[in-house]
Motif scaffolding. Structure first.
Motif, PDB file in Angstrom:
ATOM      1  N   GLY A  34       6.934   4.778 -73.627  1.00 25.12           N
ATOM      2  CA  GLY A  34       7.687   4.016 -74.618  1.00 25.12           C
ATOM      3  C   GLY A  34       7.074   2.680 -74.996  1.00 25.12           C
ATOM      4  O   GLY A  34       7.745   1.823 -75.564  1.00 25.12           O
ATOM      5  N   ILE A  35       5.775   2.494 -74.719  1.00 26.18           N
ATOM      6  CA  ILE A  35       5.107   1.241 -75.090  1.00 26.18           C
ATOM      7  C   ILE A  35       4.922   1.240 -76.607  1.00 26.18           C
ATOM      8  O   ILE A  35       4.283   2.148 -77.146  1.00 26.18           O
ATOM      9  N   PRO A  36       5.472   0.246 -77.306  1.00 24.87           N
ATOM     10  CA  PRO A  36       5.501   0.279 -78.772  1.00 24.87           C
ATOM     11  C   PRO A  36       4.142   0.340 -79.465  1.00 24.87           C
ATOM     12  O   PRO A  36       4.006   0.994 -80.493  1.00 24.87           O
ATOM     13  N   VAL A  37       3.129  -0.354 -78.913  1.00 31.08           N
ATOM     14  CA  VAL A  37       1.818  -0.409 -79.563  1.00 31.08           C
ATOM     15  C   VAL A  37       0.732  -0.194 -78.513  1.00 31.08           C
ATOM     16  O   VAL A  37       0.803  -0.732 -77.412  1.00 31.08           O
ATOM     17  N   TYR A  38      -0.254   0.621 -78.881  1.00 27.37           N
ATOM     18  CA  TYR A  38      -1.449   0.801 -78.054  1.00 27.37           C
ATOM     19  C   TYR A  38      -2.644   0.423 -78.916  1.00 27.37           C
ATOM     20  O   TYR A  38      -2.835   0.973 -80.000  1.00 27.37           O
TER      21      TYR A  38
ATOM     22  N   PRO B 128       5.988   5.276 -80.987  1.00 27.28           N
ATOM     23  CA  PRO B 128       6.043   6.311 -79.958  1.00 27.28           C
ATOM     24  C   PRO B 128       7.307   7.167 -80.095  1.00 27.28           C
ATOM     25  O   PRO B 128       8.395   6.635 -80.328  1.00 27.28           O
ATOM     26  N   GLU B 129       7.107   8.458 -79.988  1.00 28.15           N
ATOM     27  CA  GLU B 129       8.240   9.381 -80.065  1.00 28.15           C
ATOM     28  C   GLU B 129       7.840  10.706 -79.432  1.00 28.15           C
ATOM     29  O   GLU B 129       6.783  11.265 -79.772  1.00 28.15           O
ATOM     30  N   GLY B 130       8.642  11.196 -78.527  1.00 24.61           N
ATOM     31  CA  GLY B 130       8.389  12.496 -77.912  1.00 24.61           C
ATOM     32  C   GLY B 130       7.061  12.575 -77.170  1.00 24.61           C
ATOM     33  O   GLY B 130       6.431  13.634 -77.155  1.00 24.61           O
ATOM     34  N   GLY B 131       6.622  11.480 -76.558  1.00 23.54           N
ATOM     35  CA  GLY B 131       5.381  11.490 -75.788  1.00 23.54           C
ATOM     36  C   GLY B 131       4.115  11.346 -76.608  1.00 23.54           C
ATOM     37  O   GLY B 131       3.014  11.502 -76.093  1.00 23.54           O
TER      38      GLY B 131
ATOM     39  N   PRO C 112       1.465  -4.003 -85.571  1.00 26.38           N
ATOM     40  CA  PRO C 112       2.839  -3.939 -86.067  1.00 26.38           C
ATOM     41  C   PRO C 112       3.862  -4.504 -85.077  1.00 26.38           C
ATOM     42  O   PRO C 112       3.525  -4.826 -83.929  1.00 26.38           O
ATOM     43  N   ALA C 113       5.099  -4.574 -85.529  1.00 26.43           N
ATOM     44  CA  ALA C 113       6.206  -5.015 -84.683  1.00 26.43           C
ATOM     45  C   ALA C 113       6.266  -4.117 -83.446  1.00 26.43           C
ATOM     46  O   ALA C 113       5.959  -2.927 -83.536  1.00 26.43           O
ATOM     47  N   PRO C 114       6.575  -4.673 -82.331  1.00 21.95           N
ATOM     48  CA  PRO C 114       7.061  -6.024 -82.077  1.00 21.95           C
ATOM     49  C   PRO C 114       5.957  -7.058 -81.836  1.00 21.95           C
ATOM     50  O   PRO C 114       6.241  -8.198 -81.508  1.00 21.95           O
ATOM     51  N   VAL C 115       4.686  -6.672 -82.028  1.00 22.58           N
ATOM     52  CA  VAL C 115       3.568  -7.591 -81.771  1.00 22.58           C
ATOM     53  C   VAL C 115       3.409  -8.576 -82.927  1.00 22.58           C
ATOM     54  O   VAL C 115       3.334  -9.780 -82.728  1.00 22.58           O
ATOM     55  N   ASN C 116       3.317  -8.067 -84.135  1.00 16.97           N
ATOM     56  CA  ASN C 116       3.243  -8.916 -85.336  1.00 16.97           C
ATOM     57  C   ASN C 116       2.114  -9.933 -85.297  1.00 16.97           C
ATOM     58  O   ASN C 116       2.335 -11.140 -85.440  1.00 16.97           O
ATOM     59  N   ILE C 117       0.899  -9.437 -85.103  1.00 15.40           N
ATOM     60  CA  ILE C 117      -0.299 -10.274 -85.096  1.00 15.40           C
ATOM     61  C   ILE C 117      -1.315  -9.628 -86.030  1.00 15.40           C
ATOM     62  O   ILE C 117      -1.464  -8.411 -86.045  1.00 15.40           O
TER      63      ILE C 117
END
Length: 160
Positions: free
Chosen positions: A103-107, A123-126, A143-148
């Motif tokens: 569930g880590i939002p950004v890689y 992330p969705e469904g692995g 992208p969000a939630p990083v926003n940089i």
């Protein structure tokens, strides 16, 4: 039989890329911290454990965590490719799946072999539903939630 595998220590350019990213994150988002070599509980990936090159969390987001952190405070996992035999499988295949499943939002993958930056999100469904690959030198929006937004021109010099 137990198999022991030795992983090479990251080279100087790998470390410089980390420092470049750390400086960008600190100047653009002083409310966040980029921690190096962080252990993460990832459930299905690598027997439930992964050590990211870096993780981005809110300031104080690792207080009270042991060696292995639950990923709920992690906004972004970062990998910088190294020149070793398992880079393709590990950084480009396994880790996106493991981080998405956790569930880590950004890689963020800084791929020195390909001279590109790949941003995985949603992330969705692995799996990450979205990935954007841009060449070194491009402007990259995390992208969000990083926003940089990153200017990656310097990475051209650090690809080797």
């Amino acid at each position: 039989m137990l198999k022991v595998k030795v992983k090479p220590v990251p080279d100087g350019n790998h470390s410089e890329i980390y420092m470049w990213l750390l400086e960008r994150c600190m100047s653009l988002r002083p409310d966040l911290r980029l921690h190096p070599e962080r252990g993460l509980k990832t459930e299905t990936y690598r027997r439930g454990r992964a050590r990211a090159d870096a993780v981005l969390v809110p300031k104080g987001g690792l207080i009270g965590h042991g060696e292995w952190s639950d990923p709920e405070t992690v906004l972004m996992a970062v990998e910088i490719t190294s020149y070793d035999s398992d880079t393709n499988q590990c950084d480009r295949v396994d880790q996106p799946e493991g981080y998405a499943a956790a569930g880590i939002p950004v890689y963020l993958l800084v791929d020195r072999d390909d001279c590109s930056v790949v941003v995985f999100d949603q992330p969705e469904g692995g799996r990450y539903r979205h990935a954007e690959k841009l060449p070194f030198g491009a402007t990259v929006t995390l992208p969000a939630p990083v926003n940089i937004t990153l200017d990656t021109e310097l990475l051209k010099e650090l690809a080797d």
